[in-house]
Design a protein around this motif. Structure first.
Motif, PDB file in Angstrom:
ATOM      1  N   PRO A 245      -6.764  -3.811   1.172  1.00 26.35           N
ATOM      2  CA  PRO A 245      -6.052  -2.713   2.325  1.00 26.35           C
ATOM      3  C   PRO A 245      -5.717  -3.525   3.324  1.00 26.35           C
ATOM      4  O   PRO A 245      -4.615  -2.952   4.609  1.00 26.35           O
ATOM      5  N   TYR A 281      -5.571   1.648  -1.517  1.00 23.10           N
ATOM      6  CA  TYR A 281      -5.624   1.936   0.156  1.00 23.10           C
ATOM      7  C   TYR A 281      -5.994   3.551   0.378  1.00 23.10           C
ATOM      8  O   TYR A 281      -6.544   4.272  -0.606  1.00 23.10           O
ATOM      9  N   ASP A 285      -3.913   3.809   5.982  1.00 26.08           N
ATOM     10  CA  ASP A 285      -3.171   2.563   5.581  1.00 26.08           C
ATOM     11  C   ASP A 285      -1.932   2.938   5.369  1.00 26.08           C
ATOM     12  O   ASP A 285      -0.959   2.083   5.587  1.00 26.08           O
TER      13      ASP A 285
END
Length: 1031
Positions: A245, A281, A285
């Motif tokens: 991420p 993610y 994010d």
């Protein structure tokens, strides 16, 4: 010892000064044999390593590195420590020494006794003293392999370097261009990300040094020896970019930018990468980039010109929505999912209400993709969309608009079903249950067939969702389906209704037992009312179609044991009424009833209850009805029962064989015992309606050769030849003897063919041993005596038995099959049986539907066709060359029958050797031979062997002649072959261009549209041969 030292010095001198590379292997052998150590080698290299000439020093280091390549596994920790210090020092030497130093360090990284701290020491020296991208390809690969080796064995030490390791790798990789090294570099980057190395302040640098290759644009050179593909590079880079991420803030803007590209492969790669990254993610994010991502995805679906890009865009939207659905809501946090879905609904929902419905499908697909991501998403979207869609449906008058909206509903239900986490979870459509059922039932009452078909699909989906249909709704649905079955004449609607009924019956069997089956039964057993002649004929056709639909529906709904017990008596009653004449069922309807029973045997749940139904009721009832019909046919010259017709008996066989093949072992053994005792001993005690004469002899030759009784042997075949091999058939020797006698003495084709099949089916499963061998030999003796007698009246019967026994033995690789096949080859020269023998090869190579197949538990070995071809093709060629001219067509037909049944890959490999015979086969007057030969040639023409190009004159001449064949299929196949030849090398086919174009003008006016279509395509390709801009 002195001798070993002298030998070592001699080897060093010859390698370094004499440039004899082979001495490195001799030196390594000496180290392995213990004549001297690696450190002694270093001492012996002293003068070379201290030489003023860089190339001499490089040669000395090269010798040491090559020895380490062979001997690194036997080094001690002390030796490794000394060598590492030596090599690290050499990295500071002249640049020509660097390549062998890197090779040596690579070998040392493979050692299992690396001293603590040595990995860090090596890397610090490497990163400080070597500019990797200034090295040649092989040396850069050395550096990457060193890193990979150390990451596998010294991960903790490398992680101790912190972000310095990442920075050193970034410097090493920056600017790499070779795909071989890129795979290694991507592997290192993937390991750094997935194994938790500290990226520190170099996160963006690592992303930049890898993302500069995105999207991959690489085309491997032809005949690439390294075998690197674009797909490998794409997948490896995708694993790097989507692995953490921490890359989100850099990757997502890059993806949005690349989606603006005009290059389709770049768009596709970007969408696949987006799908992969959002699974790693969290919602935070993505929050910053949601609007840009949605705008790009919406554009790709609304404006796409490629199905691949559309499906990839929808998959990315589903993955994105799924990621947002995983967000945990806090009182002070924004609901990312609601925010995103508000964007989606804002841009898509209004298109579902537009009058012309132009953009309804792209909008619906986007909404459904988001809907299928999670239960939360489906609740939000259905609550917002479904009221509008239902209102639209009710307000529209045009059937086409209603069908479109109903299909939208169908897709929504499918997408919600895919997002459901549990089958028993209450559906999100429960709030709309009443409205959905109402529009479906309304659509079923419409006259538009397309709308009705869509409604049946939606009805099936509603029934599969928990809580969407009450018992009263199911009953109403069954009433609608029954009405359509009985009244709707459109075949497509009938098929959809039958499929829907089958799906619903699995979930609600009781309703179908009480409502559908009685209605269908009443309809089938009713007679059309008497009218005038024209009206009566029309009613007869209509009533026949209704009966066919009813029979098909009975089979479709019969998957649950409870339904099977109610539907099969109805089908058996059809057969009984047809036999007695109480109801006027046609032969075609009787056959359909048998096929429905077969379908039930195939699809019904494999329970003991179902097995008992077939064992105790259906099989005895079929045997009883067939026996009654046979005996009735002998005794009267009046009305003949349809159950004695060959087509009906042939339809009964798969019912019995399918059900017997699925019986439990105990029931299977009882079935075998009953069937054998009936046919051998006349035991009718297990048959219902037992009013048969005693001492029936069903396998004995009857006075006047009563075919109606003898043809029942096909039912015996269905009983005993489909049983598992573990089930023993009682009185098998006596049974085989009677079957052999019947197959050779009976004159009725169905009777002697079925007896031969039954004999072969039992022989195929019989255990190996002397008993089987003696049985086969005695059968061969009997068969050969009939075949060798030109005056025998049973030659065809004997041949039939021989070919089926040959097939039974061939399938199981029995050695005695060779003798029977040799006999078959000899019959190709027979004046009477030659053409039949040629057709026999097709039987040997084909799958049999009713016996000797895996469904009947036959002993079928793998690739038996290829084995048969490899063992017998030479015999066929030899026989053809020796045969008189009038017998050659038989050999050509046999060859065509064999080759046509081979797998395509084998055909392509083997056909060049048989090319001359195949060209002869194209001149054979038999249209079947011509067609099968053309179908063999077509795949070979795609990649023609040299032997074929040498025969091009003969091939083109024969193909052009066949374009005027009386048979349409032959004309089509020959045109396809000519089309394939147009792709041959231009210099080979250019001399034929004018002749082919002139000849192909005639099929352009062929009376058949399919022939004209093939002629147009072939002629267009031939026009391009040798033309400017052509090939």
């Amino acid at each position: 010892m002195a001798a070993d030292s002298a030998l070592l010095l001699s080897l060093v001198e010859e390698y370094v000064s004499g440039l004899q590379d082979s001495k490195a292997k001799d030196t390594a052998t000496g180290v392995k044999d213990g004549k001297f150590t690696v450190l002694q080698l270093v001492e012996a290299l002293g003068r070379s390593l201290t030489s003023a000439q860089p190339h001499t020093r490089a040669r000395g280091v090269q010798l040491l590195s090559e020895v380490l390549h062979e001997c690194h596994g036997g080094l001690t920790e002390r030796e490794v420590e000394v060598l590492i210090a030596f090599y690290e020092n050499r990295l500071k030497d002249h640049y020509v020494i660097t390549p062998p130093v890197l090779q040596g360090l690579r070998e040392l990284t493979k050692c299992t006794v690396l001293p603590p701290g040595s990995a860090v020491s090596m890397l610090r020296s490497l990163f400080q003293d070597v500019h990797v991208q200034s090295l040649m390809l092989a040396e850069r690969a050395c550096v990457y392999n060193m890193l990979i080796n150390l990451m596998e064995t010294r991960e903790a030490e490398l992680k101790g370097l912190g972000a310095d390791f990442v920075f050193g790798f970034v410097q090493s990789m920056d600017g790499e261009r070779d795909p071989r090294n890129l795979l290694l570099a991507f592997q290192i980057a993937k390991n750094i990300i997935h194994r938790g190395y500290d990226l520190g302040k170099f996160t963006e640098e690592l992303f930049e040094v890898t993302s500069c290759y995105f999207p991959i644009d690489f085309t491997p050179p032809p005949n690439d020896p390294h075998g690197i593909t674009k797909e490998e590079l794409i997948q490896m880079l995708r694993d790097v970019l989507t692995g953490t991420p921490q890359f989100a803030e850099f990757l997502l803007p890059l993806i949005i930018e690349k989606l603006d590209s005009d290059v389709q492969s770049a768009k596709l790669d970007s969408l696949h990468t987006l799908t992969a990254c959002v699974s790693q993610y969290e919602h935070k994010d993505l929050a910053e980039f949601l609007e840009g991502l949605w705008a790009s995805l919406r554009r790709e679906v609304f404006q796409t010109s490629s199905e691949k890009i559309e499906s990839a865009g929808l998959a990315a939207l589903t993955a994105l929505t799924s990621c947002l659905s995983r967000s945990v809501l806090n009182s002070d946090s924004e609901d990312s999912l609601s925010t995103f879905l508000t964007l989606v609904l804002q841009d898509c929902k209004h298109h579902l209400s537009e009058p012309d419905l132009k953009l309804v499908w792209p909008s619906a697909k986007l909404l459904q993709a988001a809907c299928s991501a999670s239960n939360r998403a489906s609740n939000i979207i259905t609550a917002a969309v479904m009221p509008s869609v239902i209102e639209q449906y009710n307000s529209r008058a045009q059937c086409s608009h209603r069908r479109t909206l109903l299909e939208v509903v169908q897709r929504f239900i499918q997408s919600v079903k895919s997002s459901s986490s549990s089958e028993n979870e209450e559906s999100v459509f429960v709030a709309f249950r009443s409205s959905l059922c109402s529009i479906v039932f309304s659509a079923l009452t419409e006259s538009n067939s397309s709308l009705q078909i869509t409604a049946t699909s939606v009805l099936t989906l509603l029934a599969q969702q928990t809580g969407l249909m009450l018992d009263s709704d199911i009953e109403l649905a069954v009433d609608h389906l029954t009405r359509l079955l009985l009244a709707e004449e459109d075949d497509r609607v009938s098929l959809a209704v039958v499929d829907c009924a089958g799906a619903l019956a699995k979930m609600h069997p009781a309703t179908f037992i009480t409502k559908l089956i009685p209605r269908l039964k009443n309809e089938m057993f009713s007679e059309p009312m008497d009218q005038d002649n024209n009206k009566e004929a029309s009613d007869q056709r209509s009533h026949h179609a209704v009966r066919q639909r009813c029979l098909s529906a009975l089979a479709a709904v019969s998957s649950q044991p409870s339904v099977v017990q109610e539907s099969t008596p109805v089908l058996l009653e059809v057969l009984s009424s047809a036999h007695t004449g109480d109801v006027d069922f046609s032969v075609e309807e009787v056959v359909s009833a048998c096929r429905s029973l077969q379908r039930i045997a195939e699809q019904a749940q494999d329970t003991e209850e179902t097995g008992r139904c077939f064992h105790d009721i259906i099989i005895p009832r079929l045997l009883s009805l067939a026996l009654q019909a046979a005996l009735q046919g002998e005794g009267s010259s009046g009305r003949r029962s349809p159950l004695v017709e060959e087509v009906v008996l042939s339809a009964m066989v798969p019912v019995i064989s399918t059900s017997c093949s699925r019986l439990q072992p105990t029931l299977a053994g009882q079935t075998a015992s009953r069937a054998v005792s009936l046919f051998l001993d006349g035991d009718v005690s297990f048959l219902p309606d037992n009013s048969f004469p005693s001492h029936l002899q069903l396998l004995k030759k009857q006075q006047g050769d009563s075919w109606s009784r003898s043809q029942m042997v096909c039912l015996l075949m269905g009983c005993v030849c489909s049983l598992p091999r573990s089930v023993e058939v009682p009185q098998v020797d006596h049974l085989l003897s009677e079957l052999a006698e019947m197959s050779c003495s009976c004159s009725h084709p169905l009777s002697y063919t079925s007896a031969a099949k039954c004999f072969a089916g039992l022989v195929n499963k019989r255990a190996q041993g002397d008993s089987l061998d003696s049985l086969i030999q005695s059968t061969m003796k009997r068969v050969c005596s009939e075949l060798d007698s030109a005056s025998s009246s049973a030659r065809v019967q004997a041949f039939t038995l021989m070919i089926w026994v040959a097939k039974a033995l061939l399938l199981r690789y029995h050695p005695l099959s060779t003798a029977l096949i040799d006999k078959l080859f000899s019959l190709l020269d027979d004046a009477d049986l030659g053409p039949v023998a040629a057709d026999g090869f097709s039987l040997l190579m084909s799958d049999s539907a009713d016996v000797l197949n895996r469904g009947c538990h036959a002993d079928v070995r793998i690739i038996y066709r290829q084995r048969f071809f490899s063992e017998n093709s030479a015999k066929l060629v030899k026989g053809f060359n020796a045969a008189p001219q009038e017998k050659k067509p038989n050999y050509l037909k046999a060859l065509s029958n064999i080759v046509n049944k081979l797998p395509k890959q084998v055909q392509v490999t083997e056909l060049p050797a048989l090319l001359s015979l195949l060209l002869e086969a194209l001149s054979c007057p038999d249209q079947g031979v011509q067609l099968s030969t053309l179908s063999c040639l077509e795949p070979v023409l795609i990649d023609p062997p040299p032997a074929l190009i040498q025969q091009l004159e003969a091939l083109v001449s024969r193909l052009l002649a066949l374009t005027s064949s009386p048979a349409m299929n032959v004309r089509i196949a020959s045109l396809r072959c000519l089309h394939a030849i147009s792709r041959f090398p231009v210099h080979e086919i250019l001399p034929f261009r004018v002749r082919v174009l002139r000849a192909l003008a005639r099929p352009l006016d062929d009376r058949k549209r399919l022939v004209r279509g093939e002629a147009v395509q072939a002629r267009a390709e031939w026009f391009l041969v040798g033309s400017p801009g052509g090939r």
